[in-house]
Scaffold this motif. Structure first.
Motif, PDB file in Angstrom:
ATOM      1  N   ASN A   1       0.941  -1.167  -0.057  1.00  0.00           N
ATOM      2  CA  ASN A   1       0.008  -0.074  -0.016  1.00  0.00           C
ATOM      3  C   ASN A   1       0.690   1.427  -0.073  1.00  0.00           C
ATOM      4  O   ASN A   1       0.680   2.267  -0.613  1.00  0.00           O
TER       5      ASN A   1
ATOM      6  N   LEU B   1       0.955   4.057  -2.676  1.00  0.00           N
ATOM      7  CA  LEU B   1       0.640   5.796  -2.357  1.00  0.00           C
ATOM      8  C   LEU B   1       1.800   6.562  -2.827  1.00  0.00           C
ATOM      9  O   LEU B   1       1.362   7.676  -3.379  1.00  0.00           O
TER      10      LEU B   1
ATOM     11  N   ARG C   1      -5.536  11.912  -1.648  1.00  0.00           N
ATOM     12  CA  ARG C   1      -5.825  11.994  -0.283  1.00  0.00           C
ATOM     13  C   ARG C   1      -5.520  10.951   0.386  1.00  0.00           C
ATOM     14  O   ARG C   1      -6.263   9.943   0.673  1.00  0.00           O
ATOM     15  N   GLU C   2      -4.193  10.954   0.916  1.00  0.00           N
ATOM     16  CA  GLU C   2      -3.732   9.926   1.525  1.00  0.00           C
ATOM     17  C   GLU C   2      -4.543   9.226   2.755  1.00  0.00           C
ATOM     18  O   GLU C   2      -4.521   8.287   2.946  1.00  0.00           O
ATOM     19  N   LYS C   3      -4.844  10.408   3.517  1.00  0.00           N
ATOM     20  CA  LYS C   3      -5.610  10.051   4.667  1.00  0.00           C
ATOM     21  C   LYS C   3      -6.974   9.078   4.332  1.00  0.00           C
ATOM     22  O   LYS C   3      -7.513   8.527   5.217  1.00  0.00           O
ATOM     23  N   GLN C   4      -7.464   9.471   3.208  1.00  0.00           N
ATOM     24  CA  GLN C   4      -8.622   8.731   2.728  1.00  0.00           C
ATOM     25  C   GLN C   4      -8.441   7.498   1.990  1.00  0.00           C
ATOM     26  O   GLN C   4      -9.271   6.862   1.471  1.00  0.00           O
ATOM     27  N   SER C   5      -7.149   7.229   1.897  1.00  0.00           N
ATOM     28  CA  SER C   5      -6.981   5.749   0.982  1.00  0.00           C
ATOM     29  C   SER C   5      -6.375   4.819   2.005  1.00  0.00           C
ATOM     30  O   SER C   5      -5.445   4.928   2.728  1.00  0.00           O
ATOM     31  N   LEU C   6      -7.089   3.594   1.978  1.00  0.00           N
ATOM     32  CA  LEU C   6      -6.730   2.587   2.613  1.00  0.00           C
ATOM     33  C   LEU C   6      -6.404   1.528   1.614  1.00  0.00           C
ATOM     34  O   LEU C   6      -6.493   1.481   0.580  1.00  0.00           O
TER      35      LEU C   6
ATOM     36  N   TYR D   1      -8.106   3.921  -3.142  1.00  0.00           N
ATOM     37  CA  TYR D   1      -7.183   5.150  -3.111  1.00  0.00           C
ATOM     38  C   TYR D   1      -8.326   6.426  -3.598  1.00  0.00           C
ATOM     39  O   TYR D   1      -9.362   6.187  -4.367  1.00  0.00           O
TER      40      TYR D   1
END
Length: 133
Positions: free
Chosen positions: A9, A13, A24-29, A33
Protein backbone atom coordinates in the motif's frame (compact mmCIF):
# COMPACT_ATOMS: atom_id res chain seq x y z
CA UNK A 1 -2.41 -10.98 -14.01
CA UNK A 2 -2.59 -10.24 -10.30
CA UNK A 3 -1.43 -7.08 -8.60
CA UNK A 4 2.33 -7.15 -8.06
CA UNK A 5 3.00 -8.71 -4.67
CA UNK A 6 6.10 -6.57 -4.19
CA UNK A 7 3.94 -3.42 -4.18
CA UNK A 8 2.63 -2.62 -0.75
CA UNK A 9 0.00 0.00 0.00
CA UNK A 10 2.85 2.40 0.85
CA UNK A 11 4.49 1.92 -2.53
CA UNK A 12 1.23 2.60 -4.35
CA UNK A 13 0.68 5.70 -2.21
CA UNK A 14 4.14 6.95 -3.15
CA UNK A 15 3.54 6.34 -6.86
CA UNK A 16 0.14 8.04 -6.76
CA UNK A 17 1.41 11.01 -4.73
CA UNK A 18 4.13 11.58 -7.33
CA UNK A 19 1.43 12.35 -9.93
CA UNK A 20 0.55 15.66 -8.30
CA UNK A 21 -1.72 17.08 -5.62
CA UNK A 22 -4.65 14.76 -6.29
CA UNK A 23 -4.15 11.94 -3.76
CA UNK A 24 -5.93 12.19 -0.40
CA UNK A 25 -3.68 9.86 1.53
CA UNK A 26 -5.72 9.92 4.76
CA UNK A 27 -8.78 8.73 2.84
CA UNK A 28 -6.85 5.97 1.06
CA UNK A 29 -6.82 2.55 2.71
CA UNK A 30 -5.32 -0.74 1.54
CA UNK A 31 -6.55 -1.39 -1.96
CA UNK A 32 -8.73 1.72 -2.17
CA UNK A 33 -7.33 5.14 -3.11
CA UNK A 34 -9.10 8.50 -3.08
CA UNK A 35 -8.22 11.38 -5.41
CA UNK A 36 -9.83 14.77 -5.92
CA UNK A 37 -9.31 18.17 -7.43
CA UNK A 38 -10.70 21.55 -6.40
CA UNK A 39 -10.92 23.14 -9.83
CA UNK A 40 -13.10 26.27 -9.66
CA UNK A 41 -13.45 28.44 -6.54
CA UNK A 42 -17.05 29.39 -5.80
CA UNK A 43 -16.41 32.25 -3.38
CA UNK A 44 -12.88 33.66 -3.50
CA UNK A 45 -13.82 36.78 -1.51
CA UNK A 46 -14.24 34.98 1.82
CA UNK A 47 -11.74 33.47 4.28
CA UNK A 48 -9.82 30.53 2.73
CA UNK A 49 -11.11 28.01 5.28
CA UNK A 50 -14.71 28.84 4.32
CA UNK A 51 -14.29 28.65 0.54
CA UNK A 52 -16.14 26.15 -1.59
CA UNK A 53 -15.02 24.65 -4.89
CA UNK A 54 -16.46 22.91 -7.91
CA UNK A 55 -14.46 19.85 -8.85
CA UNK A 56 -14.28 16.08 -9.04
CA UNK A 57 -13.36 13.11 -6.89
CA UNK A 58 -12.35 9.62 -7.92
CA UNK A 59 -12.10 6.31 -6.09
CA UNK A 60 -9.63 3.72 -7.30
CA UNK A 61 -10.14 0.14 -6.10
CA UNK A 62 -7.69 -2.73 -6.58
CA UNK A 63 -8.86 -5.81 -8.48
CA UNK A 64 -7.04 -8.99 -9.43
CA UNK A 65 -6.14 -7.43 -12.81
CA UNK A 66 -5.35 -3.87 -11.79
CA UNK A 67 -7.73 -1.12 -10.73
CA UNK A 68 -11.30 0.03 -11.25
CA UNK A 69 -12.30 3.69 -10.97
CA UNK A 70 -15.46 5.61 -10.27
CA UNK A 71 -15.79 9.38 -10.21
CA UNK A 72 -18.25 12.14 -9.45
CA UNK A 73 -18.55 15.86 -10.12
CA UNK A 74 -19.81 18.28 -7.52
CA UNK A 75 -19.15 20.81 -4.79
CA UNK A 76 -16.47 20.65 -2.11
CA UNK A 77 -18.21 22.53 0.69
CA UNK A 78 -16.90 24.70 3.54
CA UNK A 79 -17.14 21.68 5.88
CA UNK A 80 -14.59 19.76 3.81
CA UNK A 81 -17.05 17.30 2.26
CA UNK A 82 -17.90 16.50 -1.33
CA UNK A 83 -21.51 16.77 -2.48
CA UNK A 84 -22.86 15.56 -5.79
CA UNK A 85 -24.32 18.69 -7.41
CA UNK A 86 -25.04 19.80 -10.93
CA UNK A 87 -22.25 22.01 -12.22
CA UNK A 88 -23.23 25.68 -12.40
CA UNK A 89 -22.30 26.51 -16.00
CA UNK A 90 -20.63 25.28 -19.17
CA UNK A 91 -17.29 27.00 -18.44
CA UNK A 92 -17.08 25.34 -15.01
CA UNK A 93 -18.01 21.97 -16.49
CA UNK A 94 -15.39 22.32 -19.23
CA UNK A 95 -12.65 23.24 -16.74
CA UNK A 96 -13.50 20.29 -14.47
CA UNK A 97 -13.70 17.81 -17.34
CA UNK A 98 -10.38 18.99 -18.76
CA UNK A 99 -8.76 18.65 -15.31
CA UNK A 100 -10.17 15.14 -14.79
CA UNK A 101 -9.09 14.00 -18.27
CA UNK A 102 -5.56 15.27 -17.59
CA UNK A 103 -5.43 13.42 -14.27
CA UNK A 104 -6.85 10.25 -15.83
CA UNK A 105 -4.14 10.29 -18.50
CA UNK A 106 -1.44 10.53 -15.79
CA UNK A 107 -3.07 7.73 -13.81
CA UNK A 108 -3.40 5.56 -16.90
CA UNK A 109 0.29 6.03 -17.77
CA UNK A 110 1.34 5.25 -14.20
CA UNK A 111 -0.63 2.01 -14.11
CA UNK A 112 0.45 1.06 -17.63
CA UNK A 113 4.09 1.31 -16.50
CA UNK A 114 3.21 -1.17 -13.75
CA UNK A 115 1.45 -3.38 -16.33
CA UNK A 116 -1.90 -2.98 -14.57
CA UNK A 117 -5.34 -2.40 -16.07
CA UNK A 118 -7.52 0.65 -15.40
CA UNK A 119 -11.23 0.15 -16.04
CA UNK A 120 -14.44 1.92 -15.05
CA UNK A 121 -16.18 0.34 -12.09
CA UNK A 122 -19.28 -1.67 -12.98
CA UNK A 123 -20.92 0.17 -10.07
CA UNK A 124 -20.86 3.43 -12.04
CA UNK A 125 -24.37 3.91 -13.36
CA UNK A 126 -23.42 6.78 -15.65
CA UNK A 127 -20.13 7.80 -17.24
CA UNK A 128 -20.15 11.56 -17.59
CA UNK A 129 -16.91 11.34 -19.58
CA UNK A 130 -15.58 8.48 -21.62
CA UNK A 131 -12.22 8.00 -19.94
CA UNK A 132 -10.18 5.39 -21.78
CA UNK A 133 -7.54 3.29 -20.11
Amino acid sequence: MALPTDYSNGKYLKKFAAMGPYLREKQSLNGCYFFDSLVVCVNANIAPEKREFWGWWLKLVATSEGFEFSYQFGLYNSHGSWQVKALKDAATQEAIEKNLISFHQKLSRQLSELELTLLPSPLMTELKLELSA
